[in-house]
Design a protein around this motif. Structure first.
Motif, short mmCIF file in Angstrom:
data_model
loop_
_atom_site.label_atom_id
_atom_site.label_comp_id
_atom_site.label_asym_id
_atom_site.label_seq_id
_atom_site.Cartn_x
_atom_site.Cartn_y
_atom_site.Cartn_z
N ARG A 10 -47.79 -12.53 -26.53
CA ARG A 10 -46.87 -12.90 -27.60
C ARG A 10 -45.62 -13.56 -27.04
O ARG A 10 -45.16 -14.59 -27.54
CB ARG A 10 -46.48 -11.66 -28.41
CG ARG A 10 -45.55 -11.97 -29.59
CD ARG A 10 -45.20 -10.73 -30.39
NE ARG A 10 -44.44 -9.78 -29.61
CZ ARG A 10 -44.89 -8.59 -29.21
NH1 ARG A 10 -46.12 -8.21 -29.51
NH2 ARG A 10 -44.13 -7.77 -28.51
N SER A 13 -46.53 -17.05 -25.74
CA SER A 13 -46.75 -18.00 -26.82
C SER A 13 -45.43 -18.46 -27.43
O SER A 13 -45.26 -19.64 -27.75
CB SER A 13 -47.64 -17.37 -27.89
OG SER A 13 -48.00 -18.30 -28.88
N ARG A 14 -44.48 -17.55 -27.57
CA ARG A 14 -43.16 -17.93 -28.08
C ARG A 14 -42.43 -18.82 -27.09
O ARG A 14 -41.76 -19.78 -27.46
CB ARG A 14 -42.34 -16.67 -28.36
CG ARG A 14 -42.84 -15.84 -29.52
CD ARG A 14 -42.05 -14.55 -29.67
NE ARG A 14 -42.43 -13.81 -30.87
CZ ARG A 14 -41.83 -12.70 -31.29
NH1 ARG A 14 -40.82 -12.20 -30.59
NH2 ARG A 14 -42.22 -12.10 -32.39
N ASP A 24 -45.88 -17.05 -32.70
CA ASP A 24 -46.62 -15.95 -33.32
C ASP A 24 -47.83 -16.46 -34.11
O ASP A 24 -48.89 -15.82 -34.13
CB ASP A 24 -45.70 -15.15 -34.23
CG ASP A 24 -44.71 -14.29 -33.45
OD1 ASP A 24 -44.79 -14.28 -32.21
OD2 ASP A 24 -43.86 -13.64 -34.08
N MET A 27 -50.54 -17.36 -31.57
CA MET A 27 -51.19 -16.17 -31.03
C MET A 27 -52.14 -15.56 -32.06
O MET A 27 -53.25 -15.14 -31.72
CB MET A 27 -50.15 -15.14 -30.59
CG MET A 27 -50.77 -14.01 -29.77
SD MET A 27 -49.63 -12.67 -29.42
CE MET A 27 -49.67 -11.81 -31.00
N ARG A 28 -51.71 -15.48 -33.32
CA ARG A 28 -52.58 -14.93 -34.37
C ARG A 28 -53.88 -15.72 -34.45
O ARG A 28 -54.97 -15.14 -34.49
CB ARG A 28 -51.86 -14.99 -35.72
CG ARG A 28 -52.73 -14.55 -36.90
CD ARG A 28 -52.16 -15.01 -38.22
NE ARG A 28 -52.03 -16.45 -38.32
CZ ARG A 28 -53.04 -17.29 -38.53
NH1 ARG A 28 -54.28 -16.83 -38.63
NH2 ARG A 28 -52.83 -18.59 -38.61
N GLY A 218 -41.34 -6.48 -30.01
CA GLY A 218 -42.36 -7.01 -30.89
C GLY A 218 -41.91 -7.23 -32.32
O GLY A 218 -42.72 -7.52 -33.19
#
Length: 249
Positions: A10, A13-14, A24, A27-28, A218
């Motif tokens: 996470r 990816s950010r 986000d 990543m999802r 998170g």
């Protein structure tokens, strides 16, 4: 590297986009396409990072010429291509804290990763004029960060040692980037300051802190970049240059 693998993905990816919402969403989408269970005790950071990057690359290859609006394919089509291998290695090692051989395994680099990392560090430079604000209550650390930024060619437009002062300085100077500690003079934290600053001025923030677990929880206020103290100049340079590059892409 003690964080849960999914938390590392996470944060990575950010960091790639210097943007929480885009990171986000990516990543999802990517993790929904893989069979690996990131919550499994047998899943290592390298395993989950490899699955994430492979899924992203496959989604890019499989995207249709005309993706349906608001679909995952449309999201992928709207994003920039992944950074090159050198920049990926730099982010994984100097920002995320992976060892070079681990990052090389994730990316699929066959060359000596230390040589690739040296070249990536050497190529770091600021292409356009940038201004920064440093939020740090330890004078020696603030001076060290200022020196790193100035050697990069980034103008330090202001410094602050408390959250209230950080808000005033950032409001006045409108920086391109903020480098902030978590613990500051006074009751409020660096996150408190950034939340207030972002109400009127949106810019990337790099947290440099001795308490990364307090910052990386998170939730929606988790920042894009977090560097743990003790840091190195390479850590700061990698985060700052990539952050500015990503926001200007």
């Amino acid at each position: 590297m003690t964080r849960p693998p999914l938390g590392v993905v996470r944060q990575f990816s950010r960091a790639v986009f210097a943007d929480r919402l885009i990171g986000d969403e990516l990543m999802r989408m990517t993790m929904a396409r893989v069979s690996i269970d990131p919550a499994s005790s047998s899943s290592s950071v390298v395993d989950v990072m490899s699955a994430f990057l492979h899924s992203w690359r496959m989604a890019l290859k499989e995207r249709p010429a005309r993706p349906v609006l608001f679909s995952d394919a449309a999201l992928i089509d709207a994003l920039p291509e992944p950074p090159d291998d050198g920049r990926l290695l730099l982010l994984m090692c100097d920002v995320m804290g992976l060892m070079p051989h681990q990052a090389a395994q994730v990316i699929g680099i066959e060359e000596d990763p230390r040589a690739v990392l040296r070249r990536a560090r050497h190529d770091l430079r600021i292409e356009k004029r940038a201004r920064a604000v440093v939020v740090e209550d330890e004078p020696l650390i603030a001076a060290d960060i200022r020196g790193i930024l100035e050697r990069l060619g980034v103008e330090v437009a202001g410094e602050a040692s408390s959250a209230a002062e950080a808000v005033r300085v950032a409001t006045d100077s409108r920086p391109d980037i903020i480098l902030a500690d978590y613990n500051l003079d006074g009751r409020d934290t660096g996150i408190d300051a950034v939340l207030e600053i972002n109400e009127t001025h949106d810019c990337p923030v790099v947290f440099i802190t001795g308490f990364p677990d307090r910052v990386l929880q998170g939730d929606e206020i988790e920042p894009d970049f977090v560097i743990s103290k003790p840091y190195t100049p390479d850590n700061v340079r990698a985060a700052v240059v990539h952050c500015l590059d990503a926001r200007r892409a």
